[in-house]
Design a protein around this motif. Structure first.
Motif, PDB file in Angstrom:
ATOM      1  N   ASP A 113     -21.687  -0.818 -36.027  1.00 38.01           N
ATOM      2  CA  ASP A 113     -20.706   0.018 -35.950  1.00 38.01           C
ATOM      3  C   ASP A 113     -19.944   0.221 -34.383  1.00 38.01           C
ATOM      4  OD1 ASP A 113     -20.994   0.621 -38.612  1.00 38.01           O
ATOM      5  OD2 ASP A 113     -21.963   2.714 -38.069  1.00 38.01           O
ATOM      6  N   MET A 114     -20.615   0.012 -33.494  1.00 39.54           N
ATOM      7  CA  MET A 114     -20.261   0.052 -32.452  1.00 39.54           C
ATOM      8  C   MET A 114     -19.366  -1.358 -31.698  1.00 39.54           C
ATOM      9  SD  MET A 114     -22.884   2.087 -29.619  1.00 39.54           S
ATOM     10  CE  MET A 114     -24.382   1.144 -30.119  1.00 39.54           C
TER      11      MET A 114
ATOM     12  N   VAL B 166     -27.320  -0.685 -37.869  1.00 42.65           N
ATOM     13  CA  VAL B 166     -26.249  -0.047 -38.538  1.00 42.65           C
ATOM     14  C   VAL B 166     -25.412   0.540 -37.089  1.00 42.65           C
ATOM     15  CG1 VAL B 166     -24.984   1.781 -39.588  1.00 42.65           C
ATOM     16  CG2 VAL B 166     -27.054   0.466 -40.652  1.00 42.65           C
ATOM     17  N   ASP B 167     -25.825   1.201 -36.194  1.00 49.47           N
ATOM     18  CA  ASP B 167     -25.264   1.573 -35.049  1.00 49.47           C
ATOM     19  C   ASP B 167     -24.756   0.653 -34.034  1.00 49.47           C
ATOM     20  OD1 ASP B 167     -25.988   4.246 -35.713  1.00 49.47           O
ATOM     21  OD2 ASP B 167     -27.560   4.531 -34.374  1.00 49.47           O
TER      22      ASP B 167
ATOM     23  N   GLU C  15     -18.208  -2.986 -34.103  1.00 52.05           N
ATOM     24  CA  GLU C  15     -16.875  -3.388 -34.743  1.00 52.05           C
ATOM     25  C   GLU C  15     -15.735  -2.389 -33.996  1.00 52.05           C
ATOM     26  OE1 GLU C  15     -14.987  -2.180 -39.320  1.00 52.05           O
ATOM     27  OE2 GLU C  15     -17.147  -2.208 -38.943  1.00 52.05           O
ATOM     28  N   ASP C  16     -16.111  -1.279 -33.695  1.00 55.75           N
ATOM     29  CA  ASP C  16     -15.249  -0.392 -32.958  1.00 55.75           C
ATOM     30  C   ASP C  16     -14.773  -0.956 -31.634  1.00 55.75           C
ATOM     31  OD1 ASP C  16     -15.650   1.595 -34.815  1.00 55.75           O
ATOM     32  OD2 ASP C  16     -16.904   2.882 -33.475  1.00 55.75           O
TER      33      ASP C  16
ATOM     34  N   LEU D 126     -13.662  -6.307 -41.996  1.00 56.72           N
ATOM     35  CA  LEU D 126     -14.549  -6.561 -41.111  1.00 56.72           C
ATOM     36  C   LEU D 126     -14.530  -8.092 -41.225  1.00 56.72           C
ATOM     37  CD1 LEU D 126     -16.364  -6.061 -38.762  1.00 56.72           C
ATOM     38  CD2 LEU D 126     -18.405  -5.901 -40.209  1.00 56.72           C
TER      39      LEU D 126
END
Length: 117
Positions: free
Chosen positions: A35-36, A31-32, A38-39, A87
């Protein structure tokens, strides 16, 4: 500080390359990392849209096959309507729409058709 058209094109090409690398992390599972990634992709898409907004009419007109208004508009969506970003749309942009943009700008830099940098 004003950036030259050449520098803005380089900014776009660098951001495209980063998006290309980061999109692979969307499938990392962690998940991390997702998330990173995507950011990071969203930030680089913002850079692409902002830099495209400052290209000269000569560059824009030399590549009518590129959806310039949509590039600038997508940047605005990412910045102002960040809560509605999908996404799957981001992945589609990176995988299907950035490669033709990169090719057009590389032609521009290399003095290909209609080079007016």
């Amino acid at each position: 500080m004003t950036r030259s058209v050449e520098r803005r094109i380089a900014d776009i090409l660098e951001a495209i390359e980063r998006c290309r690398r980061y999109v692979a992390l969307l499938d990392a599972g962690a998940v991390d990392f997702v998330d990173m990634a995507e950011d990071a992709i969203e930030r680089n898409l913002q850079i692409i849209g902002e830099a495209a907004n400052h290209l000269t009419p000569e560059v824009i007109d030399a590549h009518p096959e590129i959806a310039w208004p949509q590039i600038r508009g997508f940047r605005n969506i990412l910045v102002h309507q960040y809560f509605g970003v999908d996404l799957d749309v981001i992945r589609d942009v990176v995988e299907n729409h950035l490669p033709p943009l990169a090719e057009a700008l590389r032609q521009q830099v290399e003095g290909g058709p209609a080079s007016e940098v």
